[in-house]
Design an enzyme around this catalytic site. Structure first.
Site, PDB file in Angstrom:
ATOM      1  N   ALA A 191      17.648  86.165  31.182  1.00  0.00           N
ATOM      2  CA  ALA A 191      16.542  85.574  30.942  1.00  0.00           C
ATOM      3  C   ALA A 191      15.497  86.048  31.273  1.00  0.00           C
ATOM      4  CB  ALA A 191      16.584  83.841  31.703  1.00  0.00           C
ATOM      5  N   GLN A 242      17.383  73.237  38.727  1.00  0.00           N
ATOM      6  CA  GLN A 242      18.313  72.696  37.988  1.00  0.00           C
ATOM      7  C   GLN A 242      18.431  71.351  38.985  1.00  0.00           C
ATOM      8  OE1 GLN A 242      20.699  71.212  36.643  1.00  0.00           O
ATOM      9  NE2 GLN A 242      21.763  73.949  36.169  1.00  0.00           N
ATOM     10  N   GLU A 297      12.494  65.022  30.901  1.00  0.00           N
ATOM     11  CA  GLU A 297      13.530  66.003  30.221  1.00  0.00           C
ATOM     12  C   GLU A 297      14.153  65.500  29.395  1.00  0.00           C
ATOM     13  OE1 GLU A 297      15.332  69.941  31.334  1.00  0.00           O
ATOM     14  OE2 GLU A 297      16.747  69.724  30.862  1.00  0.00           O
ATOM     15  N   HIS A 323      12.401  74.464  25.296  1.00  0.00           N
ATOM     16  CA  HIS A 323      13.282  75.649  25.581  1.00  0.00           C
ATOM     17  C   HIS A 323      13.934  76.339  24.851  1.00  0.00           C
ATOM     18  CE1 HIS A 323      14.967  72.724  29.049  1.00  0.00           C
ATOM     19  NE2 HIS A 323      13.235  72.298  28.596  1.00  0.00           N
ATOM     20  N   ASP A 350      24.099  79.250  28.435  1.00  0.00           N
ATOM     21  CA  ASP A 350      25.653  79.151  28.354  1.00  0.00           C
ATOM     22  C   ASP A 350      25.779  79.329  26.906  1.00  0.00           C
ATOM     23  OD1 ASP A 350      25.689  79.525  31.604  1.00  0.00           O
ATOM     24  OD2 ASP A 350      25.191  77.556  31.529  1.00  0.00           O
ATOM     25  N   ALA A 403      23.705  73.997  23.773  1.00  0.00           N
ATOM     26  CA  ALA A 403      25.054  74.801  24.213  1.00  0.00           C
ATOM     27  C   ALA A 403      24.871  76.301  23.263  1.00  0.00           C
ATOM     28  CB  ALA A 403      26.269  74.409  24.804  1.00  0.00           C
ATOM     29  N   ARG A 439      18.785  81.675  29.664  1.00  0.00           N
ATOM     30  CA  ARG A 439      19.918  82.402  29.439  1.00  0.00           C
ATOM     31  C   ARG A 439      20.464  81.454  28.129  1.00  0.00           C
ATOM     32  NH1 ARG A 439      24.343  84.440  32.841  1.00  0.00           N
ATOM     33  NH2 ARG A 439      25.402  82.864  32.566  1.00  0.00           N
TER      34      ARG A 439
HETATM   35  P1  FAD Z   1      19.307  84.051  34.181  1.00  0.00           P
HETATM   36  O1  FAD Z   1      17.649  84.301  34.926  1.00  0.00           O
HETATM   37  O2  FAD Z   1      19.628  85.138  32.959  1.00  0.00           O
HETATM   38  O3  FAD Z   1      20.438  83.752  34.977  1.00  0.00           O
HETATM   39  C1  FAD Z   1      21.725  84.006  34.727  1.00  0.00           C
HETATM   40  C2  FAD Z   1      22.731  84.519  35.585  1.00  0.00           C
HETATM   41  O4  FAD Z   1      22.690  85.766  35.878  1.00  0.00           O
HETATM   42  C3  FAD Z   1      22.677  83.907  37.384  1.00  0.00           C
HETATM   43  O5  FAD Z   1      23.720  84.194  37.726  1.00  0.00           O
HETATM   44  C4  FAD Z   1      21.905  85.038  38.106  1.00  0.00           C
HETATM   45  O6  FAD Z   1      22.030  84.820  39.449  1.00  0.00           O
HETATM   46  C5  FAD Z   1      21.857  85.874  37.640  1.00  0.00           C
HETATM   47  N1  FAD Z   1      20.911  87.143  37.315  1.00  0.00           N
HETATM   48  C6  FAD Z   1      19.873  87.212  36.919  1.00  0.00           C
HETATM   49  N2  FAD Z   1      19.517  88.107  37.401  1.00  0.00           N
HETATM   50  C7  FAD Z   1      19.691  89.998  37.550  1.00  0.00           C
HETATM   51  C8  FAD Z   1      19.904  91.031  37.050  1.00  0.00           C
HETATM   52  N3  FAD Z   1      19.276  91.486  36.808  1.00  0.00           N
HETATM   53  N4  FAD Z   1      21.394  91.435  37.803  1.00  0.00           N
HETATM   54  C9  FAD Z   1      22.403  91.341  38.306  1.00  0.00           C
HETATM   55  N5  FAD Z   1      22.447  89.290  37.977  1.00  0.00           N
HETATM   56  C10 FAD Z   1      21.394  88.672  37.364  1.00  0.00           C
HETATM   57  N6  FAD Z   1      20.818  75.770  29.152  1.00  0.00           N
HETATM   58  C11 FAD Z   1      21.128  75.828  27.890  1.00  0.00           C
HETATM   59  O7  FAD Z   1      21.601  76.036  26.731  1.00  0.00           O
HETATM   60  N7  FAD Z   1      19.595  75.271  27.367  1.00  0.00           N
HETATM   61  C12 FAD Z   1      19.144  74.297  28.158  1.00  0.00           C
HETATM   62  O8  FAD Z   1      18.186  73.637  27.354  1.00  0.00           O
HETATM   63  C13 FAD Z   1      18.740  74.147  29.131  1.00  0.00           C
HETATM   64  N8  FAD Z   1      17.779  74.183  30.540  1.00  0.00           N
HETATM   65  C14 FAD Z   1      17.611  74.052  31.421  1.00  0.00           C
HETATM   66  C15 FAD Z   1      16.360  73.629  32.063  1.00  0.00           C
HETATM   67  C16 FAD Z   1      16.519  74.101  33.329  1.00  0.00           C
HETATM   68  C17 FAD Z   1      15.377  73.511  33.936  1.00  0.00           C
HETATM   69  C18 FAD Z   1      16.938  74.387  34.362  1.00  0.00           C
HETATM   70  C19 FAD Z   1      17.577  74.639  35.553  1.00  0.00           C
HETATM   71  C20 FAD Z   1      18.743  74.989  33.125  1.00  0.00           C
HETATM   72  C21 FAD Z   1      18.653  74.746  31.799  1.00  0.00           C
HETATM   73  N9  FAD Z   1      19.951  75.072  31.208  1.00  0.00           N
HETATM   74  C22 FAD Z   1      19.879  75.043  30.160  1.00  0.00           C
HETATM   75  C23 FAD Z   1      21.183  76.192  31.733  1.00  0.00           C
HETATM   76  C24 FAD Z   1      21.085  77.632  31.832  1.00  0.00           C
HETATM   77  O9  FAD Z   1      20.921  78.422  30.929  1.00  0.00           O
HETATM   78  C25 FAD Z   1      22.311  77.989  32.936  1.00  0.00           C
HETATM   79  O10 FAD Z   1      21.886  77.533  34.284  1.00  0.00           O
HETATM   80  C26 FAD Z   1      22.243  79.640  32.259  1.00  0.00           C
HETATM   81  O11 FAD Z   1      23.715  79.722  33.057  1.00  0.00           O
HETATM   82  C27 FAD Z   1      21.800  80.434  33.166  1.00  0.00           C
HETATM   83  O12 FAD Z   1      19.867  80.289  33.049  1.00  0.00           O
HETATM   84  P2  FAD Z   1      18.699  81.065  33.323  1.00  0.00           P
HETATM   85  O13 FAD Z   1      18.068  81.032  32.406  1.00  0.00           O
HETATM   86  O14 FAD Z   1      19.116  81.356  34.805  1.00  0.00           O
HETATM   87  O15 FAD Z   1      19.373  82.740  33.644  1.00  0.00           O
END
Ligand code: FAD
Length: 295
Positions: A132, A184, A22, A83, A115, A57, A113
């Site tokens: 997401a 993560q 990455e 991404h 941050d 971000a 999703r």
């Molecule tokens: P989601 O899957 O939408 O989850 C977000 C939150 O909502 C979680 O707490 C989950 O438990 C909750 N949730 C999900 N579905 C529901 C539902 N139906 N009802 C209620 N709650 C729910 N960030 C960046 O900005 N840019 C990047 O390039 C980037 N790359 C990453 C790469 C990896 C491998 C990882 C692990 C993370 C990366 N992130 C990146 C960070 C990530 O965007 C954040 O951690 C973000 O807060 C969560 O993203 P997600 O896609 O898991 O979101």
């Protein structure tokens, strides 16, 4: 360009795990030159199966992310994963980014999703996706794309209902459109092994789930990373890090050794691949991959 899911499928049962790196898009012209002329060529010597580029971000690096993915893919022929996040964007704006990427020849996306910039809580943009899983579903519905999603072995920091609820949301995200999962980073394999077992045995997940590993190499990085992603450090690691305070070279050597041992244990548990966070430095992840005999 090859779909990442096909690379996983072709390798299944071969005993040879995928290795992915990455990267983040460089912020300056000089940084981009270093990335393209030094970091990427050094990483490609290890013959990774694919590389990914983050999306800054709040969605702030849109153009630089797409440009970096396109350039690395075209210049070096390595399969690339782009991404893409849905924070701070309407559904139309997110779709426009995806279509722009597709026009550039990009077909692998990590649906996130994202941050908001700074420490604030995520707020859904009016007319935007909330989770997401909705982005993953829309990419699947579009067709012609391969979609990865993010997993959190310690549970996502913002999931107040706890890690098991978060893992169930992950299962829904996979069902909505995820072809594979990248996780993560974490420093205690026990977290990942419980997560992996839960996904496979309890939730019936069948798509590949690759652990994310970041070799520690600086004290400034440790505080920043653990705060940003909430990774907990086991007591023995904290103790060892305290002994290495002020000894940067020794810390980096220890970080490589620790990550190597982490990966060895994960490979024994049968993970399909290793996703190595590089922070745009080839040196430490290269040493880990060579130590594992995967170069
Ligand atoms: P989601 O899957 O939408 O989850 C977000 C939150 O909502 C979680 O707490 C989950 O438990 C909750 N949730 C999900 N579905 C529901 C539902 N139906 N009802 C209620 N709650 C729910 N960030 C960046 O900005 N840019 C990047 O390039 C980037 N790359 C990453 C790469 C990896 C491998 C990882 C692990 C993370 C990366 N992130 C990146 C960070 C990530 O965007 C954040 O951690 C973000 O807060 C969560 O993203 P997600 O896609 O898991 O979101």
């Amino acid at each position: 360009m090859k779909y990442v899911r096909d690379i996983y499928a072709a390798r299944k049962g071969s005993g040879r795990p995928l290795v992915s790196f990455e990267l983040f898009p460089a912020k300056t012209e000089e940084g981009e030159k270093t990335l393209l002329e030094r970091t990427i060529p050094a990483l490609l010597k290890l013959r990774p199966d694919f590389c990914s580029v983050t999306y800054g971000a709040g969605g702030g690096t849109r153009d630089r992310t797409l440009a970096a993915v396109e350039r690395i893919q075209n210049q070096y022929g390595v399969p690339m994963l782009c991404h893409v996040t849905c924070v701070n964007a309407t559904v139309e704006q997110t779709s426009a980014v995806v279509e722009d990427a597709v026009r550039r020849g990009i077909s692998n996306f990590l649906a996130l999703r994202g941050d908001p910039p700074g420490a604030g809580e995520f707020q859904k943009t009016p007319g935007g996706f909330e989770f997401a899983s909705e982005l993953a579903a829309s990419l699947r519905a579009r067709g012609g794309l391969c979609v990865g999603v993010a997993g959190f072995p310690e549970g996502h920091m913002a999931c107040k209902a706890g890690k098991y609820a978060d893992w169930q949301y992950l299962k829904r995200k996979i069902d909505a459109g995820g072809d594979f999962v990248l996780t993560q980073l974490f420093y205690d394999n026990a977290f990942f092994l419980e997560f992996y077992e839960y996904l496979n045995a309890k939730l019936g997940v069948t798509v590949p789930v690759s652990p994310g590993v970041l070799p520690l190499f600086s004290f400034a990085q440790i505080g920043h990373i653990t705060k940003l992603c909430g990774a907990r450090l086991p007591d023995a690691l904290v103790k060892r890090l305290a002994e290495l305070e002020g000894k940067d070279e020794a810390l980096a050597a220890f970080g490589v050794e620790y990550a190597t041992r982490q990966c060895e244990e994960l490979l024994k548990a049968g993970v399909p691949g290793l996703h190595l966070y590089t922070l745009n430095k080839a040196r430490y992840v290269s040493q880990v991959v060579r130590n594992l005999g995967l170069a």
